[in-house]
Design an enzyme around this catalytic site. Structure first.
Site, PDB file in Angstrom:
ATOM      1  N   ASP A  61      14.195 -14.917 108.016  1.00  0.00           N
ATOM      2  CA  ASP A  61      14.803 -16.028 107.313  1.00  0.00           C
ATOM      3  C   ASP A  61      13.672 -16.660 106.494  1.00  0.00           C
ATOM      4  OD1 ASP A  61      16.656 -18.222 106.807  1.00  0.00           O
ATOM      5  OD2 ASP A  61      15.355 -19.358 108.144  1.00  0.00           O
TER       6      ASP A  61
ATOM      7  N   ASP B  22      13.628 -20.160 104.671  1.00  0.00           N
ATOM      8  CA  ASP B  22      13.407 -21.591 104.854  1.00  0.00           C
ATOM      9  C   ASP B  22      13.314 -21.961 106.328  1.00  0.00           C
ATOM     10  OD1 ASP B  22      13.014 -23.879 103.566  1.00  0.00           O
ATOM     11  OD2 ASP B  22      15.007 -24.022 102.711  1.00  0.00           O
TER      12      ASP B  22
HETATM   13  P1  B16 Z   1      20.036 -22.618  97.724  1.00  0.00           P
HETATM   14  P2  B16 Z   1      17.504 -20.078 104.601  1.00  0.00           P
HETATM   15  C1  B16 Z   1      18.844 -21.955 103.251  1.00  0.00           C
HETATM   16  O1  B16 Z   1      17.766 -21.076 103.347  1.00  0.00           O
HETATM   17  C2  B16 Z   1      18.371 -23.387 103.486  1.00  0.00           C
HETATM   18  O2  B16 Z   1      17.924 -23.553 104.821  1.00  0.00           O
HETATM   19  C3  B16 Z   1      19.516 -24.338 103.258  1.00  0.00           C
HETATM   20  O3  B16 Z   1      19.092 -25.664 103.468  1.00  0.00           O
HETATM   21  C4  B16 Z   1      20.036 -24.151 101.818  1.00  0.00           C
HETATM   22  O4  B16 Z   1      21.153 -24.995 101.585  1.00  0.00           O
HETATM   23  C5  B16 Z   1      20.448 -22.681 101.625  1.00  0.00           C
HETATM   24  O5  B16 Z   1      19.339 -21.861 101.901  1.00  0.00           O
HETATM   25  C6  B16 Z   1      20.935 -22.410 100.210  1.00  0.00           C
HETATM   26  O6  B16 Z   1      19.871 -22.610  99.323  1.00  0.00           O
HETATM   27  O7  B16 Z   1      20.720 -23.883  97.335  1.00  0.00           O
HETATM   28  O8  B16 Z   1      18.618 -22.500  97.227  1.00  0.00           O
HETATM   29  O9  B16 Z   1      20.860 -21.398  97.338  1.00  0.00           O
HETATM   30  O10 B16 Z   1      17.177 -20.948 105.779  1.00  0.00           O
HETATM   31  O11 B16 Z   1      18.763 -19.234 104.807  1.00  0.00           O
HETATM   32  O12 B16 Z   1      16.334 -19.280 104.121  1.00  0.00           O
HETATM   33 MG    MG Z   2      16.205 -21.206 107.854  1.00  0.00          MG
END
Ligand code: B16
Ligand code: MG
Length: 218
Positions: free
Chosen positions: A7, A9
């Site tokens: 993952d 984030d």
């Molecule tokens: P985006 P992950 C996620 O990343 C984030 O944790 C989440 O907070 C965010 O809303 C989601 O990606 C979508 O991100 O707006 O940049 O498409 O934890 O799956 O790496």
């Molecule tokens: Mg994450």
């Protein structure tokens, strides 16, 4: 075991604060209360689902087009904030661990809900560590659906049972379990009952990797 799917984030770096600032701007504009505790609920959740969570505290009604506009506006602001990321954003232990896993013969992928994954990997100079990237642009269902990880395994030419998934969010661990992967939890996910291997810091992956004896030694 032959692969690790990470993952992004909360595992390789944290963009929580940047998501918070971007969503806060949207919430203030619409007049919805939103604080860092509310932001914690958005971890690992798609952009559209994040807006729905924020709107739980909204009394009015928004059309589908208005919601789309708010998501787009949030993303434009978030992308501006991503310019603050660089090589130094990444904890050296992350690069060290990724290098180690590659040397051990593991194939590495990213499995993230974010549609900004490639920009983040490039800005932080992490892109070259990975054989494949599966992200919000190649999926139709977000975590806890396993699609993002199943695609990552497919891009690595591996079966789910040959891959570890490293996650910080419960939804991500649920996705890993649903897809037949071996779930490793870090941060909040390390305390989740469905996590098979809880870790306190990323370097602990080295020990797990050595014990799992990869069959793809260079
Ligand atoms: P985006 P992950 C996620 O990343 C984030 O944790 C989440 O907070 C965010 O809303 C989601 O990606 C979508 O991100 O707006 O940049 O498409 O934890 O799956 O790496
Ligand atoms: Mg994450």
């Amino acid at each position: 075991m032959k692969g690790f799917i990470f993952d992004l984030d909360g595992v390789l770096l944290s963009t929580d604060e940047l998501h918070y600032q971007a969503w806060k701007r949207i919430a203030d504009k619409v007049g919805i209360p939103f604080d860092r505790k509310d932001n914690d609920r958005l971890r690992g959740v798609s952009r559209e689902a994040s807006l729905e969570i924020i709107l739980e505290k909204y009394d009015g009604q928004l059309s589908a087009a208005e919601k789309e506009d708010l998501c787009n506006e949030k993303n434009e602001y978030y992308k501006e904030l991503l310019h603050t990321l660089n090589e130094d954003t990444i904890d050296p232990a992350v690069r060290d661990t990724l290098s180690f896993l590659r040397k051990e013969g593991y194939r590495l992928a990213v499995g993230s809900s974010s549609k900004n994954t490639k920009t983040i990997l490039q800005r932080t100079k992490l892109a070259d560590y990975f054989d494949a990237v599966s992200d919000g642009n190649n999926i139709t269902k977000s975590k806890p659906d396993p699609e993002v990880f199943l695609k990552a395994a497919e891009y690595l030419f591996l079966k789910p049972e040959e891959c570890f998934v490293v996650e910080d969010a419960e939804a991500g661990i649920d996705a890993a379990v649903a897809g037949g992967f071996c779930p490793i939890g870090i941060g909040p996910a390390s305390r989740y009952r469905k996590t098979k291997f809880p870790i306190g810091k990323i370097s602990e992956l080295k020990e797990i990797a050595v014990k799992a004896e990869p069959q793809l030694q260079k």
